[in-house]
Design a protein around this motif. Structure first.
Motif, PDB file in Angstrom:
ATOM      1  N   LYS A  83       5.172   7.379  -1.010  1.00 60.09           N
ATOM      2  CA  LYS A  83       6.117   6.328   0.509  1.00 60.09           C
ATOM      3  C   LYS A  83       5.164   5.453   0.692  1.00 60.09           C
ATOM      4  O   LYS A  83       3.994   4.972   0.372  1.00 60.09           O
ATOM      5  CB  LYS A  83       5.038   7.588   1.328  1.00 60.09           C
ATOM      6  CG  LYS A  83       5.398   6.391   2.640  1.00 60.09           C
ATOM      7  CD  LYS A  83       4.831   7.739   4.013  1.00 60.09           C
ATOM      8  CE  LYS A  83       4.937   6.733   5.444  1.00 60.09           C
ATOM      9  NZ  LYS A  83       6.452   6.293   5.466  1.00 60.09           N
ATOM     10  N   LYS A 127       0.873  -0.844  -0.325  1.00 59.00           N
ATOM     11  CA  LYS A 127       0.500  -0.196   0.361  1.00 59.00           C
ATOM     12  C   LYS A 127       0.923   1.241  -0.242  1.00 59.00           C
ATOM     13  O   LYS A 127       1.643   1.294   1.223  1.00 59.00           O
ATOM     14  CB  LYS A 127      -1.131   0.213   1.315  1.00 59.00           C
ATOM     15  CG  LYS A 127      -1.615   1.416   1.258  1.00 59.00           C
ATOM     16  CD  LYS A 127      -3.441   0.914   0.174  1.00 59.00           C
ATOM     17  CE  LYS A 127      -3.469   1.881   0.041  1.00 59.00           C
ATOM     18  NZ  LYS A 127      -4.751   2.466  -0.930  1.00 59.00           N
ATOM     19  N   ARG A 128       0.866   2.372  -0.907  1.00 57.39           N
ATOM     20  CA  ARG A 128       1.071   3.295  -1.665  1.00 57.39           C
ATOM     21  C   ARG A 128      -0.005   4.515  -0.954  1.00 57.39           C
ATOM     22  O   ARG A 128      -0.931   4.367  -1.289  1.00 57.39           O
ATOM     23  CB  ARG A 128       1.682   3.124  -2.446  1.00 57.39           C
ATOM     24  CG  ARG A 128       3.156   1.933  -2.762  1.00 57.39           C
ATOM     25  CD  ARG A 128       3.596   2.411  -4.257  1.00 57.39           C
ATOM     26  NE  ARG A 128       4.378   1.399  -5.021  1.00 57.39           N
ATOM     27  CZ  ARG A 128       4.047  -0.233  -5.185  1.00 57.39           C
ATOM     28  NH1 ARG A 128       2.915   0.216  -5.807  1.00 57.39           N
ATOM     29  NH2 ARG A 128       4.839  -0.797  -5.173  1.00 57.39           N
ATOM     30  N   TYR A 129       0.932   5.380  -0.453  1.00 60.74           N
ATOM     31  CA  TYR A 129       0.093   6.972  -0.533  1.00 60.74           C
ATOM     32  C   TYR A 129       1.232   7.746  -1.187  1.00 60.74           C
ATOM     33  O   TYR A 129       2.394   8.286  -1.105  1.00 60.74           O
ATOM     34  CB  TYR A 129       0.226   7.410   1.271  1.00 60.74           C
ATOM     35  CG  TYR A 129      -0.913   6.546   2.124  1.00 60.74           C
ATOM     36  CD1 TYR A 129      -2.115   7.077   1.484  1.00 60.74           C
ATOM     37  CD2 TYR A 129      -0.321   5.738   2.702  1.00 60.74           C
ATOM     38  CE1 TYR A 129      -2.699   5.863   2.208  1.00 60.74           C
ATOM     39  CE2 TYR A 129      -1.056   4.636   3.489  1.00 60.74           C
ATOM     40  CZ  TYR A 129      -2.431   4.713   3.173  1.00 60.74           C
ATOM     41  OH  TYR A 129      -2.961   4.008   4.011  1.00 60.74           O
ATOM     42  N   ARG A 160      -9.259   0.518   3.000  1.00 59.95           N
ATOM     43  CA  ARG A 160      -7.532   0.596   1.782  1.00 59.95           C
ATOM     44  C   ARG A 160      -8.211  -0.590   1.033  1.00 59.95           C
ATOM     45  O   ARG A 160      -8.264  -1.504   1.428  1.00 59.95           O
ATOM     46  CB  ARG A 160      -6.913   1.145   2.617  1.00 59.95           C
ATOM     47  CG  ARG A 160      -6.877   1.816   4.265  1.00 59.95           C
ATOM     48  CD  ARG A 160      -6.228   2.878   3.365  1.00 59.95           C
ATOM     49  NE  ARG A 160      -6.583   3.904   5.065  1.00 59.95           N
ATOM     50  CZ  ARG A 160      -6.967   5.194   4.982  1.00 59.95           C
ATOM     51  NH1 ARG A 160      -6.692   5.805   3.722  1.00 59.95           N
ATOM     52  NH2 ARG A 160      -6.523   6.219   5.820  1.00 59.95           N
ATOM     53  N   ASP A 169      -2.846  -1.284  -2.812  1.00 62.95           N
ATOM     54  CA  ASP A 169      -1.567  -1.460  -4.382  1.00 62.95           C
ATOM     55  C   ASP A 169      -1.393  -3.078  -5.047  1.00 62.95           C
ATOM     56  O   ASP A 169      -0.621  -3.051  -6.280  1.00 62.95           O
ATOM     57  CB  ASP A 169      -1.154  -0.191  -4.478  1.00 62.95           C
ATOM     58  CG  ASP A 169      -1.200   0.671  -3.833  1.00 62.95           C
ATOM     59  OD1 ASP A 169      -2.686   1.492  -4.324  1.00 62.95           O
ATOM     60  OD2 ASP A 169      -0.209   1.769  -3.064  1.00 62.95           O
ATOM     61  N   THR A 180      -2.378   0.821   8.628  1.00 64.68           N
ATOM     62  CA  THR A 180      -2.935   0.679   7.190  1.00 64.68           C
ATOM     63  C   THR A 180      -3.302  -0.563   6.936  1.00 64.68           C
ATOM     64  O   THR A 180      -4.412  -1.099   6.304  1.00 64.68           O
ATOM     65  CB  THR A 180      -2.016   0.826   6.397  1.00 64.68           C
ATOM     66  OG1 THR A 180      -1.224   2.922   6.407  1.00 64.68           O
ATOM     67  CG2 THR A 180      -2.483   1.077   4.628  1.00 64.68           C
TER      68      THR A 180
END
Length: 308
Positions: free
Chosen positions: A19, A14-16, A56, A59, A47
Motif C-alpha cells: 500500500k 511512503k509505503r506500507y 516515519r 521511502d 503519515t
C-alpha cells in the motif's frame, strides 16, 4: 527573521507493504503561519505529518523541517519543535502536573507551567494520573506538553477533539497567540470551522497527494463567488430553470425540496430565479445567498465526508 520555509517536502513517498500511503507529495509551509492539513481517512495526511516529525522514514523524496532532516538531524531538531499526539506520549501512571513539569525541565527556556496549567484549565486535575483523566483533559495536557518548551514549530494532531466549547475556544486563542509570537503551527483537524477560523493556509490531501492548497477564502471562492440556496416543493424542473440562467451556472437538489445554485450570483441572477419560481407557482422559502464553505470544497474535491 528568516523567510525560509519551516517545512519543505519534495516527492515524498511512503509505503506500507503493497500500500502506498503517500505518493510523490510536495509541501511547502511558510514561517509564522498556521497550516491546516485536511483529508479523509487513509488519505496520507497523518503519515505525511509523522514523517515531518521524524516518526516515519521516507521511502523516497526529501523532507526538511527547519532546514534539517528529521531522521538524520533528530537530535538537533527535537529541541526546536513541539509535537502533540492525539493519543499516547504520556506515562499512564504519571500525574498531569508532574508530567508537564518534567517536560518543562527538558527545555532551556520553558513557559511558566503554572500559567499554562491555569490557561488550559488543568488546575483541578493536576494531581490526577493520566489514565484517570477524561479524554478532553488528556487532550489539553498533550497540548500543554507540546508548547511548554517554546518551540519554533509545533505539530498539533486533532487539538480540540473531545473538548467542550469553552475549552475549544481557549485552544483556538492559544494557537492564535502562538502564531502572533512567531511560532509556526501545523495542525490536522476534522473540524472545518476550525480550519476556517485558524488557518492561513489549508492543505487538502487525498490518495497520498495534495489536491488543493490555499487560504480558506481562496479555496472557498474557487471560481464561484457565491451560492444561492432555497427550499421549495421537491422535484422542481431544474432543466427548465437552467435554461433561464447563465450557461456557467449549476443547479442541484441537495435533498428533496432543498436547492443550491452555484455560479456568479448577482442581482440579475437572483431576480431570474425568483421570476422563474413565480412563473411556475413555486414559493421559494428561506432563500439565501452565501459563500461556499470549506466543507463544500472538500466534498467536491474528495467526494467524501471528513470524519474522525
Amino acid at each position: 527573521m528568516s523567510h525560509e520555509p519551516v517545512v519543505q517536502v519534495t516527492g515524498l513517498v511512503k509505503r506500507y507493504g503493497s500500500k502506498t500511503a503517500v505518493d510523490g507529495l510536495d509541501l511547502t509551509v511558510a514561517p509564522r503561519t498556521v497550516t491546516a492539513v485536511l483529508g479523509p481517512n487513509g488519505a496520507g495526511k497523518t503519515t505525511t505529518v509523522e514523517t515531518c516529525e521524524g516518526y516515519r522514514k521516507p521511502d523516497a523524496g526529501t523532507v526538511r523541517v527547519l532546514g534539517l532532516d528529521p531522521i538524520a538531524d533528530a537530535a538537533k531538531l527535537r529541541p526546536r519543535i513541539g509535537v502533540m499526539l492525539q493519543s499516547g506520549g504520556v506515562y499512564s501512571g504519571a500525574r498531569a502536573d508532574e508530567m508537564l513539569r518534567h517536560m518543562a525541565k527538558l527545555h532551556a527556556h520553558p513557559l511558566d507551567v503554572d500559567v499554562l496549567i491555569e490557561r488550559l484549565g488543568l488546575g483541578s486535575c493536576g494531581r490526577t494520573t493520566y489514565r484517570r483523566l477524561s479524554g478532553g483533559q488528556q487532550q489539553r495536557l498533550a497540548l500543554a506538553m507540546a508548547v511548554v518548551g517554546r518551540p519554533e514549530l509545533v505539530f498539533l494532531d486533532e487539538p480540540t477533539a473531545g473538548l467542550d466549547p469553552h475549552a475549544r475556544r481557549s485552544t483556538w486563542d492559544l494557537v492564535r497567540e502562538l502564531r502572533e509570537s512567531g511560532v509556526s503551527v501545523i495542525l490536522t483537524t476534522h473540524f472545518m470551522d476550525e480550519a476556517e477560523q485558524l488557518a492561513d493556509d489549508v492543505v487538502i490531501v487525498d490518495a497520498g497527494r495534495i489536491i488543493a492548497q490555499g487560504a480558506p477564502a481562496e479555496l472557498s471562492r474557487g471560481g464561484a463567488e457565491n451560492t444561492l440556496r432555497f427550499t421549495g416543493r421537491p422535484g422542481l424542473d431544474l432543466a427548465s430553470l437552467l435554461k433561464a440562467l447563465p450557461t456557467d451556472t449549476l443547479a442541484e437538489e441537495l435533498v428533496p425540496g432543498t436547492y443550491r445554485i452555484s455560479g456568479k450570483i448577482d442581482p440579475h441572477l437572483l431576480a431570474t430565479v425568483t421570476s422563474w419560481c413565480a412563473q411556475h407557482g413555486v414559493m421559494p422559502d428561506g432563500i439565501s445567498v452565501e459563500r461556499r464553505t470549506l466543507e463544500d470544497v472538500f466534498l467536491e474535491l474528495t467526494g467524501k465526508d471528513l470524519r474522525p
